[in-house]
Design an enzyme around this catalytic site. Structure first.
Site, PDB file in Angstrom:
ATOM      1  N   ASP A  52       0.795  -1.230   0.000  1.00  0.00           N
ATOM      2  CA  ASP A  52       0.000   0.000   0.000  1.00  0.00           C
ATOM      3  C   ASP A  52       0.830   1.283   0.000  1.00  0.00           C
ATOM      4  O   ASP A  52       0.379   2.312  -0.476  1.00  0.00           O
ATOM      5  CB  ASP A  52      -1.054   0.009   1.111  1.00  0.00           C
ATOM      6  CG  ASP A  52      -0.481  -0.264   2.488  1.00  0.00           C
ATOM      7  OD1 ASP A  52       0.685  -0.672   2.571  1.00  0.00           O
ATOM      8  OD2 ASP A  52      -1.199  -0.088   3.487  1.00  0.00           O
ATOM      9  N   GLU A  75       9.756 -10.475  -1.591  1.00  0.00           N
ATOM     10  CA  GLU A  75      10.779  -9.434  -1.709  1.00  0.00           C
ATOM     11  C   GLU A  75      12.197  -9.981  -1.677  1.00  0.00           C
ATOM     12  O   GLU A  75      13.098  -9.420  -2.312  1.00  0.00           O
ATOM     13  CB  GLU A  75      10.604  -8.376  -0.612  1.00  0.00           C
ATOM     14  CG  GLU A  75       9.379  -7.483  -0.774  1.00  0.00           C
ATOM     15  CD  GLU A  75       8.130  -8.048  -0.117  1.00  0.00           C
ATOM     16  OE1 GLU A  75       8.165  -9.212   0.367  1.00  0.00           O
ATOM     17  OE2 GLU A  75       7.107  -7.326  -0.079  1.00  0.00           O
ATOM     18  N   HIS A 141       0.481   0.710  10.842  1.00  0.00           N
ATOM     19  CA  HIS A 141       0.812  -0.641  10.396  1.00  0.00           C
ATOM     20  C   HIS A 141       2.138  -0.608   9.638  1.00  0.00           C
ATOM     21  O   HIS A 141       2.509   0.427   9.064  1.00  0.00           O
ATOM     22  CB  HIS A 141      -0.320  -1.221   9.542  1.00  0.00           C
ATOM     23  CG  HIS A 141      -0.457  -0.663   8.163  1.00  0.00           C
ATOM     24  ND1 HIS A 141      -0.919   0.613   7.917  1.00  0.00           N
ATOM     25  CD2 HIS A 141      -0.192  -1.203   6.954  1.00  0.00           C
ATOM     26  CE1 HIS A 141      -0.941   0.813   6.611  1.00  0.00           C
ATOM     27  NE2 HIS A 141      -0.508  -0.264   5.998  1.00  0.00           N
ATOM     28  N   HIS A 142       2.854  -1.723   9.662  1.00  0.00           N
ATOM     29  CA  HIS A 142       4.179  -1.882   9.039  1.00  0.00           C
ATOM     30  C   HIS A 142       5.278  -1.086   9.756  1.00  0.00           C
ATOM     31  O   HIS A 142       6.418  -1.073   9.291  1.00  0.00           O
ATOM     32  CB  HIS A 142       4.214  -1.456   7.556  1.00  0.00           C
ATOM     33  CG  HIS A 142       3.315  -2.227   6.637  1.00  0.00           C
ATOM     34  ND1 HIS A 142       2.645  -3.369   7.006  1.00  0.00           N
ATOM     35  CD2 HIS A 142       2.983  -2.027   5.323  1.00  0.00           C
ATOM     36  CE1 HIS A 142       1.947  -3.819   5.970  1.00  0.00           C
ATOM     37  NE2 HIS A 142       2.123  -3.023   4.951  1.00  0.00           N
ATOM     38  N   GLY A 452      26.771 -16.399   0.430  1.00  0.00           N
ATOM     39  CA  GLY A 452      26.388 -17.792   0.660  1.00  0.00           C
ATOM     40  C   GLY A 452      25.001 -18.010   1.229  1.00  0.00           C
ATOM     41  O   GLY A 452      24.805 -18.875   2.080  1.00  0.00           O
ATOM     42  N   ASP A 483      18.260 -29.164  -3.952  1.00  0.00           N
ATOM     43  CA  ASP A 483      16.840 -29.259  -3.568  1.00  0.00           C
ATOM     44  C   ASP A 483      16.556 -28.532  -2.251  1.00  0.00           C
ATOM     45  O   ASP A 483      15.537 -27.850  -2.117  1.00  0.00           O
ATOM     46  CB  ASP A 483      16.346 -30.726  -3.535  1.00  0.00           C
ATOM     47  CG  ASP A 483      17.187 -31.649  -2.658  1.00  0.00           C
ATOM     48  OD1 ASP A 483      18.220 -31.187  -2.113  1.00  0.00           O
ATOM     49  OD2 ASP A 483      16.821 -32.824  -2.525  1.00  0.00           O
ATOM     50  N   ASN A 510      18.938 -34.651  -3.937  1.00  0.00           N
ATOM     51  CA  ASN A 510      19.741 -35.549  -3.090  1.00  0.00           C
ATOM     52  C   ASN A 510      19.191 -35.598  -1.664  1.00  0.00           C
ATOM     53  O   ASN A 510      19.911 -35.826  -0.701  1.00  0.00           O
ATOM     54  CB  ASN A 510      21.224 -35.153  -3.113  1.00  0.00           C
ATOM     55  CG  ASN A 510      21.425 -33.679  -2.795  1.00  0.00           C
ATOM     56  OD1 ASN A 510      20.534 -33.022  -2.255  1.00  0.00           O
ATOM     57  ND2 ASN A 510      22.592 -33.145  -3.115  1.00  0.00           N
ATOM     58  N   GLY A 512      17.998 -33.493   0.653  1.00  0.00           N
ATOM     59  CA  GLY A 512      18.291 -32.656   1.814  1.00  0.00           C
ATOM     60  C   GLY A 512      19.508 -31.775   1.648  1.00  0.00           C
ATOM     61  O   GLY A 512      19.972 -31.528   0.535  1.00  0.00           O
ATOM     62  N   GLU A 516      25.580 -29.572   4.100  1.00  0.00           N
ATOM     63  CA  GLU A 516      25.668 -29.512   5.565  1.00  0.00           C
ATOM     64  C   GLU A 516      25.890 -30.888   6.191  1.00  0.00           C
ATOM     65  O   GLU A 516      26.532 -30.995   7.234  1.00  0.00           O
ATOM     66  CB  GLU A 516      24.426 -28.818   6.132  1.00  0.00           C
ATOM     67  CG  GLU A 516      24.488 -27.345   5.752  1.00  0.00           C
ATOM     68  CD  GLU A 516      23.287 -26.528   6.167  1.00  0.00           C
ATOM     69  OE1 GLU A 516      23.380 -25.315   6.035  1.00  0.00           O
ATOM     70  OE2 GLU A 516      22.269 -27.108   6.603  1.00  0.00           O
TER      71      GLU A 516
END
Lengths: 593, 593
Positions: A52, A75, A141-142, A452, A483, A510, A512, A516
């Protein structure tokens, strides 16, 4: 020596003319002014989400015919797309959001552009000026409420916060019109000059404010690096030349700021002048600056995570011209560069360092042209030749895992797939370390490997495709996405259909967060994602019901993959999502081979 | 007068016992300590995304059996889910992210919790302590580079930024263990007491630091509001009572802070004491605090956007007890409340205001119990009765648009669908204004109507469902989501399948940002979204291939919708996505009827 790849770039330099004509009304709105100035800076697509507080501003985007509104699903995705747009076009990116909720959602993307030196302008439609100035306690608001809620909220809270993530900002007010326009221009010029984000905050009640049309032509935006410190530049250049002439084994380490600060042409000249006397190295983030078959090109220097022979070669130099240096963890082999400070001439956009001597009033944008002018190539000693260092190639790289399809297979197929001027986007995922070792065949790589933030590559694909289209650049966008990462920003797949882009997106299924799992918790539940996603049906669900604008394929073996590449994958004229079924723990080039 | 609905709440109050037993090792890790303390505060599910700086911390979540890790698709979705988890359980929410990229992505959600007074703890795995303290210029990934890149980056940059969005934070160091634990406890106690976010920053190298196990039982976390200002409380209470006794037409306006500051029970007592002498009103954000059939309940006061008769009734009072006042734009009819300051006794968690007199050393948590104790009901004058004010109902509300299905139809169906203890989640979308006028049938509403970040409701559905499950609360989650909003956070639909929740999600397919079309640009392209989404196939693609854990239906007429509601929609034991095909411009209750 083969030419450095500059032809793609040269296609997109003549975009500074405004799309305005002088027969128009002598005044335009500040909104239109902002969009016209963006266009003059090389922005033809603006990414964002309506809200808005920015609707009145958005109404004026249609006043500037050469600028397109690219509505994204959220965004953060818009910020990623704008970042990749700027990296691909080598011009500028723009994001447009609404007060508070919108601008904060984009912040991670802006922070990435700030850290990776990407020129992105963030335009925010804010609360109205009278409310910003009011002393009443009115909780809008916001707008975050005051810690003490009986005190007035601070309408400038986000503008203050943005200072950490930008080099300049303009907070539009209703006072002096010339000053207001200057502040807008200053943001755009700073973003260009420093190659980092800037902010324009436009209160929603000021969108119709009139500014003179004539400024657009009478006051061209400055696109130059002027140190204004000629004497210092001269003395620094002399000192550098003396060092170069006196050494026996000089190397050039070409880094990412060469292109980020638009120094490709002077750099190319420098390399030509040095002829074949010095050895050439690049970094992860500068990958592609030399053709792989350039005569004196030894390889990519990545410390402990790269080739040992390449590291030994550069570390044996007695002088390293570190041109456009961008020293950061991911670009320096996790801080494993072993170059003695005394041997380095560090040529940076913010300083010059010769050995231990630091000069901050001068930059490599000043020094490089002068260096070329003064260099006497006959006085340079020929450094040792590294004939024995093999060209890096993935042909010999093996996966550690026995499977019908692995990331090593993908690497080999990519080397066949990539063509000159292509843009290879690589997600911060298991494949990234491997990607830096690819033979690029004069394609360019776009990634966010230093900041990253996973999820970048998917919206970046949209941004890169639109940059190629807007500037009529040759090449195709090919993206490698994980993925787990794709789940972060998945909805933007729909924009590939909406805006009809023809990228190839290779989805690594793969199961997941494989990258990590390699660091910690290989079997821990937190590294799992929701399985069972039907990747090949995703684009249908996102709007391409009859597969008119896309096709989706699942690949389970290396044979299938190489067949697909040979069967014209590259030249299909619609978006392609290629799902690769890969083992959970497959990272063939993980941290040092 | 019907009882205020507190029964659902009372089910979830006895969760302060720790799930630890004293036979254990005398020391535990700081990581486990944090999770144990979270559990003691009423957190049983932690939402977030793994990242390299939080993996070691995450390994320890499995040490605390009663806490579950809920991996979401991205961090903003995690923050939304945690917010709704806290709002639904009325305990606390928790988000866990990684350094920089993760914490910034969650920021908009945390800012929302800060503005709407939601107790959410944000735990961030940061860079290692030696690096945070180091003076070396080392540009780490996920860490924004210094403006001057030859100077050291500031590892505390995000911690400083978080101060704007939190009431307390703990930056874990390796010094005094007791102080470290105190700092963690202080964050949790502050978050509880102030009902706003707090941060815990844990460097990734300190996750194994040992702290005494005994603290968990020996030092219970404080959950109390003690002003320590008894004399002031007494004098304020006397002044309030004098005012009440002297007036002829007293009203109570019950607002959102009553439940946010856990004052439902004292408030219920107050209302009982006043018997049927005063008129009762609530606000948008307190909707549901009174049963709709409560004798003296007049209606919801929303200024110009609510019922004119209700506004006239409360504005005719000579004294308004504004209990748990949360004065903000969306809650006060866009600042259209017409109550003279001199007539208001404003009872707030940060201050008490009697007419123009402001007391900041005292809160309504102090005052309410004392008020009940001292109140002599016989001295209160009976205020005027508003028999003639019709109960608000949607039965008579008509859509302005002729169509087989409109939002007015949805309103009527919802009134049949909602059952006591249900949670109605409403997105900041075209339906929201209407939702406040629903007969709730003792269901509760959860929304983010003040902060107003679109995309909230979808992940909030996950958070609310898990709160009901974790605390074995009765009721079902029913969500009204807009299509434009859903695109912001869409991927979290997969978590409905992964975590097997049984909410009903009603998806308003009206081809774009209808709420914004009502404000500006009804036909402007920026208010369009990518059309053609196959909503009824979405959950299949997201993992529920055989529709075992969900079903998806498309509804195109009001008859179909009411048939569906009558055919047991409420009691289906799996997730249901109900797509409603609606006209583009249908907002039946837009801004004042």
């Amino acid at each position: 020596m083969a030419p450095i790849r500059l032809d793609a770039l040269s296609m997109s330099t003549d975009n500074t003319s405004s799309n305005v004509n002088s027969a128009r009304c002598p005044e335009i709105t500040i909104s239109e002014y902002i969009f016209e100035r963006l266009y003059q800076m090389g922005v033809k697509s603006v990414f964002g989400v309506p809200g808005d507080f920015n609707l009145s501003l958005l109404e004026h985007i249609y006043d500037v015919k050469s600028i397109k509104w690219i509505g994204t699903c959220n965004e953060l995705n818009a910020a990623y797309a704008a970042d990749a747009y700027a990296k691909t076009s080598r011009q500028m990116g723009a994001v447009l959001t609404t007060f508070g909720v919108g601008e904060l959602s984009a912040l991670n993307g802006i922070a990435g552009a700030y850290s990776e030196f990407v020129p992105v302008v963030h335009i925010v439609g804010t609360s109205p000026l009278p409310e910003k100035r009011s002393n009443l306690v009115k909780n809008f608001h916001h707008l975050i409420t005051n810690r003490k809620m009986y005190q007035k909220p601070d309408h400038y809270v986000y503008e203050k916060l943005a200072q950490t993530f930008s080099v300049a900002s303009a907070s539009i007010e209703d006072g002096d019109i010339a000053k207001t326009c200057d502040s807008v221009d200053n943001v755009l010029e700073s973003v260009w000059r420093e190659s980092r984000p800037g902010y324009i905050f436009l209160p929603c009640d000021l969108t119709e404010m009139k500014v003179p049309f004539s400024r657009l032509n009478d006051k061209p935006l400055k696109k130059s690096y002027d140190s204004g410190n000629e004497q210092l530049v001269d003395s620094v250049v002399s000192e550098i030349l003396e060092r170069i002439y006196s050494k026996q084994n000089v190397s050039i380490l070409a880094d990412a700021f060469i292109s980020k600060f638009r120094m490709e042409k002077p750099f190319e000249k420098l390399v030509k002048l040095l002829n074949d006397k010095v050895n050439l190295f690049d970094t992860y983030m500068a990958k592609g600056i030399f053709s792989e078959d350039t005569d004196r090109f030894v390889g990519t220097y990545a410390g402990k995570v790269g080739s040992k022979q390449v590291s030994e070669a550069i570390e044996a130099s007695d002088l390293v011209l570190y041109v456009g240096s961008f020293a950061n963890e991911m670009n320096c082999g996790f801080f494993s560069y072993k170059l003695d400070e005394s041997k380095i001439i560090d040529l940076n956009p913010q300083y010059i360092r010769i050995g231990k001597k630091m000069y901050t009033g001068v930059t490599f944008m000043d020094v490089l042209p002068k260096l070329i002018e003064k260099l006497d190539a006959s006085r340079i000693n020929s450094s040792v030749r590294y004939k024995s260092i093999e060209k890096q190639s993935l042909q010999k790289v093996q996966s550690n895992i026995e499977a019908p399809l692995t990331e090593a297979d993908l690497g080999r197929s990519l080397e066949n797939l990539l063509q000159p001027d292509d843009i290879l986007i690589v997600e911060t995922c298991s494949f990234m370390t491997g990607a830096f070792q690819l033979n690029m065949n004069d394609a360019r790589m776009v990634s966010q490997c230093y900041w990253g933030s996973i999820g970048y590559a998917l919206p970046a694909t949209l941004g890169a495709c639109l940059a190629l289209r807007d500037f009529q650049m040759p090449g195709k966008v090919i993206t490698v996405e994980g993925d787990g990462s794709a789940q972060m920003s998945l909805q933007e797949l729909t924009s590939m259909i909406r805006y009809e882009v023809d990228a190839i997106m290779i989805m690594l299924n793969n199961s997941g967060y494989t990258i990590e799992r390699a660091i910690k918790g290989p079997y821990s539940g937190y590294n799992d994602i929701c399985g069972n996603w039907q990747w090949t049906k995703m684009l249908k669900v996102f709007g391409d019901i009859n597969e008119e604008k896309s096709r989706s394929l699942q690949i389970t073996s290396s044979k299938q993959l190489s067949n697909l590449v040979n069967a014209g994958l590259h030249d299909e004229g619609r978006f392609q999502l290629i799902e690769l079924i890969l083992p959970k723990f497959d990272i063939p080039w993980h941290y040092g081979k």
